[in-house]
Design an enzyme around this catalytic site. Structure first.
Site, PDB file in Angstrom:
ATOM      1  N   GLU A 194       0.865  -1.179   0.000  1.00 14.76           N
ATOM      2  CA  GLU A 194       0.000   0.000   0.000  1.00 14.76           C
ATOM      3  C   GLU A 194       0.901   1.229   0.000  1.00 14.76           C
ATOM      4  O   GLU A 194       1.486   1.572   1.025  1.00 14.76           O
ATOM      5  CB  GLU A 194      -0.933  -0.016   1.221  1.00 14.76           C
ATOM      6  CG  GLU A 194      -1.908  -1.188   1.239  1.00 14.76           C
ATOM      7  CD  GLU A 194      -2.886  -1.169   0.087  1.00 14.76           C
ATOM      8  OE1 GLU A 194      -3.096  -0.082  -0.499  1.00 14.76           O
ATOM      9  OE2 GLU A 194      -3.442  -2.233  -0.248  1.00 14.76           O
ATOM     10  N   CYS A 228      -1.884   9.319   2.452  1.00  8.73           N
ATOM     11  CA  CYS A 228      -1.459   8.793   1.146  1.00  8.73           C
ATOM     12  C   CYS A 228      -2.489   9.044   0.049  1.00  8.73           C
ATOM     13  O   CYS A 228      -2.137   9.060  -1.133  1.00  8.73           O
ATOM     14  CB  CYS A 228      -1.149   7.307   1.243  1.00  8.73           C
ATOM     15  SG  CYS A 228      -2.545   6.301   1.801  1.00  8.73           S
TER      16      CYS A 228
END
Length: 442
Positions: A194, A228
């Site tokens: 991720e 993110c």
């Protein structure tokens, strides 16, 4: 205890984890406050409540997720019963980041445990208070041979990656993700990565500019931009730019006051290294709002930047901080020129009232996930996959998908013995025409 097969025990221990988090919620809030001044509201919404919701959802569904799934057999195999069995991979390494240090550590652990794996969790050393409370909770709930927290710096992470694992789950930067992938390749270990990227936020001339500004300010500056999936830069239609910038300024002030440094709702940059990296980005930029900073507290104000150079320092990599470059466009060709300059992003956001335009953008560009007329909220839906593509990551999780990524899906056919058709067996002479008819039919 056979963690691999005892689903009832998995459910029981996850319930104990939920109760422990409820008991320690104030400790978690205080830890995140100490680590980087994260506001209590943001901690509750994006960390503790999110994890508790994930736990409740998993506990409710674990038996259904874990049971073998019967599928329709291939017609040539009839009579048979065909199943997909979900078995744990085995020993799992989870390396979690500092930006959402509780949520992004515990959610993968929950899924890995639910699927029957044994887990080693390496939390970020940059949030030591949070890492300590995570270790306390895990040690209170789990036997050490079931889930163990190991603390240390990047050197320890490297040592862990040298070991052989059955699965590795990593959340963090692209650069470190490549290191993890290389280490996993040695043993052909499956991974979930991720990562992140430069997430574009397109605002066209039909957008509700005031509402767009409000939602972008929320998505960009929550957690001081250290998210993110936060919008990394804005692409605003030239004719709407001036008005939109004024709305952005207004919404930043509404959210954090005239002086965000004294706001109780604005976090700090995680450490001096990251603070210096971000401050360097704005030294040669045209700052049109904000830009104030304080090295003593790692404070950096919500900042708007007028950007005309795609090769500037701020446009080279993911920003990961409260800096928002504003670029303009006049045609869809210009949008393509800018977005295509960068690797596939983790998120993409569109603000527009034109359905055809939105659908075209979604179809044209590859990205992990995104929203139309909002930012980041796709993360909250457990029925939507969350993960990157290309440079922004490998694999997706959330909800049932989280259980599935930590499970090997094993296909099994249980064939009946009361009949055995001779067509498939040698000698094959005279059988090919019949086989072709069957295969063409199915």
């Amino acid at each position: 205890m056979n963690y691999k097969s005892d689903i009832g025990y998995r459910k029981e221990i996850l319930t104990r984890l939920l109760n422990s988090i409820i008991i320690h919620e104030n400790d978690i809030v205080n830890a995140l406050k100490a680590d980087f001044n994260k506001p209590e509201f943001e901690t509750v919404v994006t960390e503790t409540s999110y994890v508790m919701s994930d736990l409740k959802y998993t506990i409710k569904n674990i038996f259904n997720w874990a049971k073998p799934k019967r599928v329709f057999p291939f017609i040539a195999n009839i009579p048979s019963s065909d199943y997909i069995y979900k078995e744990p991979y085995g020993k799992v390494l989870i390396i979690s980041p500092w930006n959402y240090p509780f949520q992004l550590a515990l959610c993968p652990v929950i899924a890995a445990v639910a699927a029957g794996n044994q887990v080693v969790l390496k939390p970020s050393e940059l949030t030591p208070k949070t890492a300590a409370i995570i270790q306390k909770i895990i040690s209170e709930v789990f036997p050490i041979d079931y889930v163990e927290v190991i603390q240390g710096d990047a050197g320890l992470a490297s040592q862990l990656l040298e070991q052989r694992w059955d699965y590795i789950f990593f959340t963090g930067s692209v650069a470190v993700g490549k290191i993890v992938a290389k280490a996993a390749a040695k043993y052909l270990t499956p991974v979930t990565l991720e990562l992140g990227g430069k997430n574009p936020c397109i605002v066209d001339e039909t957008a509700n500019l005031h509402l767009a500004a409000k939602r972008i300010v929320w998505g960009k500056f929550i957690n001081a931009g250290q998210t993110c999936i936060a919008p990394d830069y804005i692409l605003i239609h030239q004719k709407s730019k001036l008005k939109f910038v004024e709305f952005l300024k207004e919404e930043i002030t509404n959210a954090y006051g005239e002086n965000p440094e004294i706001s109780t709702d604005f976090a700090r940059i995680i450490n001096s290294k990251n603070w210096s990296r971000l401050v360097e980005m704005i030294e040669t930029q045209k700052v049109i709002f904000g830009g104030n900073h304080n090295s003593d507290t790692n404070y950096l104000a919500p900042t708007l930047i007028e950007e005309n150079n795609l090769d500037s320092l701020i446009m080279q990599d993911e920003i990961f901080g409260p800096l928002l470059p504003i670029l303009t466009y006049e045609s869809e060709a210009e949008i393509e020129l800018i977005i295509s300059k960068y690797e596939k992003p983790l998120g993409l956001y569109i603000f527009s009232e034109r359905k055809k335009f939105c659908d075209a953008i979604i179809a044209k560009y590859s990205f992990g996930g995104g929203c139309v007329n909002d930012t980041m909220i796709h993360f909250s839906n457990k029925k939507l996959p969350f993960g990157g593509v290309g440079n922004s990551g490998i694999g997706a999780y959330h909800g049932k998908l989280s259980f599935d990524i930590f499970s090997h899906h094993k296909g099994v056919v249980k064939k009946a013995t009361w009949i055995d058709l001779p067509l498939r067996y040698a000698p094959y002479k005279g059988k090919l025409a019949s086989v072709k008819k069957i295969l063409n039919w199915i």
